[in-house]
Design a protein around this motif. Structure first.
Motif, PDB file in Angstrom:
ATOM      1  N   GLY A  27       3.526 -32.733 -11.163  1.00 51.97           N
ATOM      2  CA  GLY A  27       3.392 -31.877 -12.609  1.00 51.97           C
ATOM      3  C   GLY A  27       3.598 -30.933 -13.578  1.00 51.97           C
ATOM      4  O   GLY A  27       4.157 -30.152 -13.704  1.00 51.97           O
ATOM      5  N   PRO A  28       1.607 -30.461 -12.499  1.00 53.43           N
ATOM      6  CA  PRO A  28       1.619 -29.242 -13.023  1.00 53.43           C
ATOM      7  C   PRO A  28       2.736 -27.494 -12.406  1.00 53.43           C
ATOM      8  O   PRO A  28       2.547 -27.094 -13.090  1.00 53.43           O
ATOM      9  CB  PRO A  28       0.351 -28.324 -12.219  1.00 53.43           C
ATOM     10  CG  PRO A  28      -0.090 -30.209 -12.621  1.00 53.43           C
ATOM     11  CD  PRO A  28       1.160 -31.185 -11.669  1.00 53.43           C
ATOM     12  N   LEU A  29       2.933 -28.435 -10.913  1.00 60.97           N
ATOM     13  CA  LEU A  29       4.039 -26.991 -10.470  1.00 60.97           C
ATOM     14  C   LEU A  29       5.494 -26.798 -11.352  1.00 60.97           C
ATOM     15  O   LEU A  29       5.595 -25.653 -11.447  1.00 60.97           O
ATOM     16  CB  LEU A  29       4.074 -27.070  -9.409  1.00 60.97           C
ATOM     17  CG  LEU A  29       5.267 -26.288  -8.459  1.00 60.97           C
ATOM     18  CD1 LEU A  29       4.549 -25.506  -8.209  1.00 60.97           C
ATOM     19  CD2 LEU A  29       6.179 -26.789  -6.821  1.00 60.97           C
ATOM     20  N   VAL A  30       6.305 -28.276 -11.676  1.00 61.99           N
ATOM     21  CA  VAL A  30       6.918 -28.369 -12.391  1.00 61.99           C
ATOM     22  C   VAL A  30       7.051 -27.433 -13.760  1.00 61.99           C
ATOM     23  O   VAL A  30       7.485 -26.576 -14.149  1.00 61.99           O
ATOM     24  CB  VAL A  30       7.529 -29.695 -12.870  1.00 61.99           C
ATOM     25  CG1 VAL A  30       9.211 -29.514 -13.939  1.00 61.99           C
ATOM     26  CG2 VAL A  30       7.929 -30.029 -11.822  1.00 61.99           C
ATOM     27  N   GLY A  31       6.025 -27.209 -13.998  1.00 61.73           N
ATOM     28  CA  GLY A  31       4.825 -26.538 -14.845  1.00 61.73           C
ATOM     29  C   GLY A  31       5.146 -25.115 -15.216  1.00 61.73           C
ATOM     30  O   GLY A  31       5.665 -24.660 -16.069  1.00 61.73           O
ATOM     31  N   GLU A  32       4.473 -24.393 -14.342  1.00 60.73           N
ATOM     32  CA  GLU A  32       4.926 -23.222 -13.530  1.00 60.73           C
ATOM     33  C   GLU A  32       5.926 -22.809 -13.440  1.00 60.73           C
ATOM     34  O   GLU A  32       6.536 -22.014 -13.252  1.00 60.73           O
ATOM     35  CB  GLU A  32       3.772 -23.236 -12.020  1.00 60.73           C
ATOM     36  CG  GLU A  32       3.980 -21.735 -11.735  1.00 60.73           C
ATOM     37  CD  GLU A  32       3.193 -20.964 -12.756  1.00 60.73           C
ATOM     38  OE1 GLU A  32       3.074 -19.771 -11.973  1.00 60.73           O
ATOM     39  OE2 GLU A  32       2.561 -21.516 -13.876  1.00 60.73           O
ATOM     40  N   LEU A  33       7.297 -23.751 -12.622  1.00 56.66           N
ATOM     41  CA  LEU A  33       8.496 -22.724 -12.814  1.00 56.66           C
ATOM     42  C   LEU A  33       8.815 -22.521 -14.376  1.00 56.66           C
ATOM     43  O   LEU A  33       9.802 -21.844 -13.944  1.00 56.66           O
ATOM     44  CB  LEU A  33       9.040 -24.184 -11.833  1.00 56.66           C
ATOM     45  CG  LEU A  33       8.894 -24.501 -10.250  1.00 56.66           C
ATOM     46  CD1 LEU A  33       8.969 -26.124  -9.755  1.00 56.66           C
ATOM     47  CD2 LEU A  33       8.608 -22.920  -9.788  1.00 56.66           C
ATOM     48  N   VAL A  34       8.808 -24.045 -14.620  1.00 55.30           N
ATOM     49  CA  VAL A  34       9.395 -23.751 -16.332  1.00 55.30           C
ATOM     50  C   VAL A  34       8.752 -22.560 -17.246  1.00 55.30           C
ATOM     51  O   VAL A  34      10.039 -22.183 -17.461  1.00 55.30           O
ATOM     52  CB  VAL A  34       8.976 -24.400 -17.343  1.00 55.30           C
ATOM     53  CG1 VAL A  34       9.359 -24.965 -18.575  1.00 55.30           C
ATOM     54  CG2 VAL A  34       9.757 -26.044 -16.960  1.00 55.30           C
ATOM     55  N   ALA A  35       7.153 -22.092 -17.007  1.00 57.54           N
ATOM     56  CA  ALA A  35       7.158 -20.992 -17.644  1.00 57.54           C
ATOM     57  C   ALA A  35       7.765 -19.822 -16.713  1.00 57.54           C
ATOM     58  O   ALA A  35       8.061 -18.918 -17.475  1.00 57.54           O
ATOM     59  CB  ALA A  35       5.373 -20.669 -17.488  1.00 57.54           C
ATOM     60  N   SER A  36       7.847 -19.547 -15.161  1.00 60.86           N
ATOM     61  CA  SER A  36       8.570 -18.689 -14.526  1.00 60.86           C
ATOM     62  C   SER A  36       9.724 -19.134 -15.075  1.00 60.86           C
ATOM     63  O   SER A  36      11.108 -17.773 -14.932  1.00 60.86           O
ATOM     64  CB  SER A  36       8.773 -18.905 -13.295  1.00 60.86           C
ATOM     65  OG  SER A  36       9.332 -20.272 -12.645  1.00 60.86           O
ATOM     66  N   ILE A  37      10.804 -19.341 -15.350  1.00 62.34           N
ATOM     67  CA  ILE A  37      11.809 -19.887 -16.429  1.00 62.34           C
ATOM     68  C   ILE A  37      11.935 -19.196 -17.501  1.00 62.34           C
ATOM     69  O   ILE A  37      12.481 -17.779 -17.985  1.00 62.34           O
ATOM     70  CB  ILE A  37      12.699 -21.010 -16.632  1.00 62.34           C
ATOM     71  CG1 ILE A  37      13.624 -21.165 -14.849  1.00 62.34           C
ATOM     72  CG2 ILE A  37      13.772 -20.668 -16.959  1.00 62.34           C
ATOM     73  CD1 ILE A  37      13.341 -22.934 -14.665  1.00 62.34           C
ATOM     74  N   VAL A  38      11.094 -19.225 -18.619  1.00 63.00           N
ATOM     75  CA  VAL A  38      11.043 -18.773 -19.889  1.00 63.00           C
ATOM     76  C   VAL A  38      10.783 -17.666 -19.961  1.00 63.00           C
ATOM     77  O   VAL A  38      11.324 -16.911 -20.447  1.00 63.00           O
ATOM     78  CB  VAL A  38      10.193 -19.797 -20.452  1.00 63.00           C
ATOM     79  CG1 VAL A  38       9.575 -18.865 -21.843  1.00 63.00           C
ATOM     80  CG2 VAL A  38      10.592 -21.328 -21.045  1.00 63.00           C
ATOM     81  N   THR A  39       9.646 -16.576 -19.034  1.00 55.61           N
ATOM     82  CA  THR A  39       9.515 -15.835 -19.121  1.00 55.61           C
ATOM     83  C   THR A  39       9.945 -14.592 -17.583  1.00 55.61           C
ATOM     84  O   THR A  39       9.703 -13.767 -18.100  1.00 55.61           O
ATOM     85  CB  THR A  39       7.776 -15.595 -18.383  1.00 55.61           C
ATOM     86  OG1 THR A  39       8.204 -15.780 -16.807  1.00 55.61           O
ATOM     87  CG2 THR A  39       6.999 -16.869 -19.287  1.00 55.61           C
TER      88      THR A  39
END
Ligand SMILES: Cc1cc2nc3c(=O)[nH]c(=O)nc-3n(C[C@H](O)[C@H](O)[C@H](O)COP(=O)(O)OP(=O)(O)OC[C@H]3O[C@@H](n4cnc5c(N)ncnc54)[C@H](O)[C@@H]3O)c2cc1C
Length: 362
Positions: free
Chosen positions: A333-345
């Protein structure tokens, strides 16, 4: 019309983790959740989940290795203990065990082969003649507590989490604009993260995005055991697993993996599937003979499974798809959140995300 940088649809472990990691970057984030936080209609509820490095695919071993420090960061940020590393074993299919050992070693992780005799000495409560491997990095996540903790730290980071708000319609208005009608609300965002779990395909379909997930209703049972156990996964004709009675669980969780009936998320029943229960009880009587075979509690939950049991973490225009389930997504979970943040930013992802591309199903 409310304007935000990022709207996240869904407040399960994936959506909340995305909100936390996005809000930390300073982006203006709103989460729209159709039910209340921690509800029992989706995939993230319940007291416990297995955490493990032990996968037969190095991609997922590395993903778990990258997830662990984020769990520790979440524990620090929320001042809560959420993950207990206990060690655990995989048992059964020798091909899988060999691939799992090789994958662990190729990622610098430990795997200890255990003969049935050696396993009986260390874990006398597990009765089987199958081979197994012991992985010291396996543990137990406090699932319900983790959801509450992530919601808390996401809010502290500035994210707004709105419950009982169903996003009914999502319209792409351009490369950088998406409009969401949610109840009486209209939200305009530069990016929309669809983390809608078992409902994701329905939310994405009107946008022309096909997410091939099969939704099933799974069930778990809690049993009394007169001693501690460690998490185990028994890969046989049917895969089964057991999780210690930690983090407020009513007992030791024992369940089958991915044998539940296909269902529509909004039409799913909460009843126990009796033939499935009888199989689990039979398994407990033969393989876990020290347990009381009459369960003290049961629970149902939804899997959204892709054709290759892998995740989808990908971007299509202003839409980011974050579908990480197939019955094994919580630990990430937390890592998928981090990967999503890297896609958005546009940042460098913590691990390569190519293996999670949607187009692999095209
Ligand atoms: C029985 C069971 C055992 C499991 N065991 C493990 C394990 O041991 N280890 C492990 O790592 N993983 C495990 N998993 C898998 C893991 O729990 C899931 O991968 C994870 O919870 C998926 O989270 P999610 O956020 O994608 O989905 P969910 O938690 O279902 O979140 C999706 C959210 O979106 C909301 N939503 C949907 N549509 C809309 C809409 N239109 N508008 C607003 N909100 C919407 C839903 O209400 C829901 O809250 C297990 C799963 C089950 C079911």
């Amino acid at each position: 019309m409310e304007r935000v940088d990022v709207a996240v649809i869904g407040a399960g472990i994936v959506g909340l983790s995305a909100a936390w990691r996005l809000a930390r970057t300073g982006l203006d984030v709103v989460v729209l959740e159709r039910f209340s936080l921690g509800h029992d209609r989706g995939s993230s509820h319940g007291p416990t989940r297995i955490f493990r490095f032990a996968y037969d695919d190095p991609v997922y071993v590395r993903l778990a290795q990258a997830a662990l420090p984020l769990w520790r960061e979440l524990e620090d940020a929320s001042a809560r203990a959420l993950l207990r590393i206990t060690g655990g074993f995989d048992v059964g299919d020798p091909m899988y065990l060999r691939a799992c050992s090789a994958a662990l070693r190729s990622c610098g992780a430990t795997a200890e082969e255990l003969t049935p005799g050696a396993r009986r000495e260390r874990f006398p409560w597990f009765e089987s003649d199958d081979e197994s491997i012991f992985s010291p990095n396996t543990g137990v996540i406090a699932a319900n507590d983790a959801l509450a903790a992530i919601a808390e730290v996401a809010r502290v980071a500035g994210a707004r989490i709105d419950e009982e708000v169903q996003s009914a319609r999502v319209d792409v208005r351009g490369a950088d604009r998406i409009e969401i009608v949610a109840g009486k609300r209209e939200v305009s965002a530069r990016r929309c993260v669809v983390a809608a779990g078992a409902w994701a395909a329905t939310v994405l379909e009107p946008l022309g995005i096909r997410l091939p997930i099969r939704v099933t209703r799974e069930q778990v049972f809690y049993f009394r055991a007169p001693h501690e156990i460690v998490p185990f996964i028994h890969r046989d004709r049917i895969a089964r697993y057991g999780i210690p009675g930690d983090w407020g669980a009513p007992g030791v969780k024992v369940a089958e993996h991915g044998t539940g009936p296909q269902t529509e998320p909004d039409a799913r029943s909460f009843d126990v599937d009796e033939p499935g229960f009888a199989r689990v009880q039979g398994y407990v009587q033969t393989t876990l003979p020290t347990f009381d075979p009459s369960p003290i509690a049961s629970e149902t939950c939804l899997y959204s499974t892709t054709p290759d049991d892998g995740f989808v973490i990908d971007q299509v225009g202003p839409v980011v798809v974050a579908s990480a389930c197939s019955g094994h997504g919580f630990k990430f979970g937390p890592l998928v959140g981090e990967l999503v943040a890297s896609i958005v930013t546009g940042g460098e992802p913590a691990v390569p995300i190519k293996p999670f591309a949607l187009r692999r199903f095209a």
